[in-house]
Scaffold this active site. Structure first.
Site, PDB file in Angstrom:
ATOM      1  CE  LYS A 115      21.196  37.978  34.620  1.00  0.00           C
ATOM      2  NZ  LYS A 115      21.834  36.649  34.829  1.00  0.00           N
ATOM      3  CB  SER A 163      28.582  44.244  39.971  1.00  0.00           C
ATOM      4  OG  SER A 163      29.030  43.817  38.709  1.00  0.00           O
TER       5      SER A 163
END
Lengths: 324, 324
Positions: free
Chosen positions: A52, A77
Site C-alpha cells: 500500500k 483502518s
C-alpha cells in the site's frame, strides 16, 4: 490519467526515494511440493509493512503543491491508512484518516505513529464515506481512495515492474484481489512487459465479489465478508478498476479459509517470513489446486506482513472451529 | 589450512551454487528506536534455514572424491545437522547424524527430509562424541564438527563478505556466539576487508562461557546452559576458534533471556521475518544497552529462522515465569 505502463513507470520513478525495492524469495521445499518454481515478491518488507505504501506515495507525491497544502483524507483502518499517513508525513502535509470506532488499538497506534489525524465514525461503509466527504469539504483535503483511484493503482503496479526485472521468465502472476487496485496495476504492468504472461486474481471464497463480477461481466456487490483475510474484506471491486480487470486479467479464482491458514503457516515455515492472512491467498490457490504450478514459473505477490503476533490462526484451543 | 580471507573467498566460490545470497533488511522503526542504522543480514533465509549451510557446504565440497566416498558424520540436533545432511545429499554422499534420544520430532524429520542417517545416543556430550567417533571408525566417514573446524568457520565467514559488499560502510558487526565458528569466520573476514571495523560477539548471559573465556584469556567450560537461544547452548568455545576470537574480536557481551525474547518479537514485528531466539541475540545487545547504536552503522548477523511456530515465547499463560 489512464492506467498504462508509462503511468506505472512514472509512478516508479516518483516513489523510488520513499519505498523499498523488496526482495524476491524462493524455497526449495515449496518448489518441490508444487512441482514448479515459485517466486515470492515480498511486499511484507515494504515500508509500513505492505504494498500500500507504493500507491499511497504515488498519490501523495502526484499532488501539486497547492493541492498538497490542504492535505489528504481517506477511509481505511488497515494498511492503506498507515501507508497514506506515512506518505503525507514524508511530504510534510496532513493526512486525515477516517476509521471505524472500535478499530483495533494497534491500527490506531500505527496511524498515529506516522502522524495521521484520526476521525472516528460508525463502522459501516456509508458512514465512513460520508465522514470522508465531510472532512474533504471542511479541510480541502484530497480524497485518496484505498483502491478506486488510478494513481493508487499505478503505484501498486510498480511491484510488478520490479518482479519482472528480477525474474523475467514468469509464466503466471498470482495476485490477491480485494478492491482491485493492486490487481489492476499488476495486470497492466505484466501484460505490457510480457504479453504472453497470465495474470490471475485470487480471493477468499467467503468474499468472492470479484470472481462473481468477472463471470457476470458487471460489478456485483456483496455484504462485508467475514474472511480471515482482513485486507480483502471489500464489498465490491472499484468502478475504475473493474474494466481494467476485465480487459487484462485472465481469471479470478477463490480459496477456502482453511487453505488460507494452511498457506500462511507454510510460508512462515518455509520462507521464514511473517505475512498476514491476505498475503497467503495466492499460495493457497496453488495448495487448493485452483492454479497448477506443474512445470510453471509463478510469481506471487506477498502483499503485507502486518499479522497479529498475539493471535496466530493455527494456535487454536482444542475443539474450536476452523477460522472464519 | 589457516583461516584467512583467501580461505573464506575460496569457500565462497566453492559453495556459491548451493547457497543463497541472502538479503540485508532494514527498518525505519528499529533505526529510529536505536538512534543509528541497523543492517540485518538475513541468514534465516539461507538454505535449511540457517547460516550453517555455508560451513557445511564448504566442508563437504572441500573433501577429495576419495574422502567423500565414505561420507560425513557429525553430532548435532540442530541447524548444523540439517545443513550437513543437505550438503551431503547435494554431493551424493552419506551423512550420519548423531542425535540425542528424545530430540524434537521436527528436528529428526528435518534431518530425514535431507536424507540424513540418524544414530540416536544418550543426551550428553561424552556419549555424543563417542558415538560420532565410533561411526567415523566403522564407516570411514569424515567428522565435520559443528564449529571447531576451520573449513566450517571459513564457510560461515562468507556471510560477512556479502554483508560488506552490500553495506560497505559498517562501523560494527554484531554476531551471536555459541561454539565460535561463525564468530571466527566473521571476525577474520571483517577485519581483513575493513580493518577499522569492530566485531562484537553476543551470547546469552545464562551461557557466558565465551565472555568468561575472553576475559580470562583461556577457554572456560560451563554446564550446558538452559538458555532459550537453543543454537547457543554450548559448553565451551572451540579449541581452534578461541585463538582466532582472541586475536580478531573486539569484545564479547551478554544479554538476558528477557531481552532475547523482546528482541525476537521486535524483529518479527518490524522486519516481518521469522527468526529463532538465537538470531535475536545481537539485537538484544542493542536493546539492553550493551552496544550503543547511536550514530553507528551496525551489521547484525541474523543466524537462523527455525523457530517453533506452535510455541512462541511471548505467548505465555498468565502468571507464568519468564522463559529460560
Amino acid at each position: 490519467m489512464s492506467l498504462d505502463l508509462a503511468a506505472i513507470r512514472d509512478a516508479h520513478a516518483r516513489i523510488q526515494p520513499f519505498i523499498k525495492r523488496t526482495p524476491v524469495l524462493t524455497s526449495e521445499r515449496l518448489d518441490a511440493a508444487a512441482g514448479g518454481q515459485l517466486f515470492f515478491k515480498c511486499e511484507n518488507f515494504q515500508e509500513a509493512g505492505a504494498f500500500k505504501s507504493r500507491g499511497a506515495c504515488n498519490a501523495v507525491f502526484s499532488l501539486t503543491d497547492a493541492e498538497a497544502a490542504t492535505g489528504v483524507v481517506t477511509h481505511s483502518s488497515g494498511n492503506h491508512a498507515a501507508a497514506l499517513a506515512r506518505a503525507a508525513q514524508l511530504r510534510g502535509i496532513t493526512a486525515h484518516i477516517v476509521m471505524p470506532a472500535g478499530a483495533a488499538q494497534s491500527k490506531v497506534r500505527n496511524v498515529g505513529s506516522y502522524g495521521g489525524w484520526i476521525t472516528f465514525t460508525e463502522p459501516n461503509l456509508t458512514a465512513r464515506e460520508e465522514a470522508c466527504a465531510r472532512v474533504a469539504r471542511q479541510t480541502g483535503a484530497t480524497i485518496v481512495h484505498p483502491f478506486d483511484d488510478l494513481r493508487v493503482a499505478a503505484g501498486q503496479g510498480t511491484a510488478t515492474i520490479e518482479l519482472l526485472e528480477d525474474t523475467p521468465d514468469l509464466d503466471v502472476i498470482l495476485c490477491p484481489v480485494g478492491g482491485g487496485g493492486l490487481l489492476s496495476g499488476t495486470a497492466v504492468a505484466a501484460k505490457a512487459l510480457k504479453p504472453g504472461i497470465k495474470v490471475i486474481g485470487v480471493e477468499p471464497a467467503l468474499g468472492d465479489d470479484v470472481a462473481q463480477s468477472f463471470r457476470a461481466g458487471k460489478r456485483i456487490s456483496i455484504p462485508t465478508p467475514a474472511t480471515i483475510a482482513d485486507g480483502l474484506r471489500t464489498n465490491c471491486t472499484g468502478e475504475k478498476n473493474f474494466p481494467i480487470i476485465r480487459q487484462y486479467v485472465d481469471d479470478v479464482v477463490t480459496v477456502t479459509e482453511e487453505n488460507i491458514v494452511t498457506a500462511m503457516r507454510a510460508i512462515w515455515e518455509a520462507l521464514h517470513i511473517v505475512i498476514e492472512p491476505s498475503a497467503a491467498v495466492p499460495y493457497a490457490a496453488i495448495l487448493e489446486g485452483k492454479v497448477s504450478a506443474k512445470d510453471q514459473r509463478i510469481g506471487l505477490i506477498v502483499t503485507g506482513g502486518n499479522a497479529d503476533l498475539d493471535k496466530l490462526p493455527w494456535l487454536k484451543p482444542e475443539g474450536s472451529q476452523p477460522p472464519m
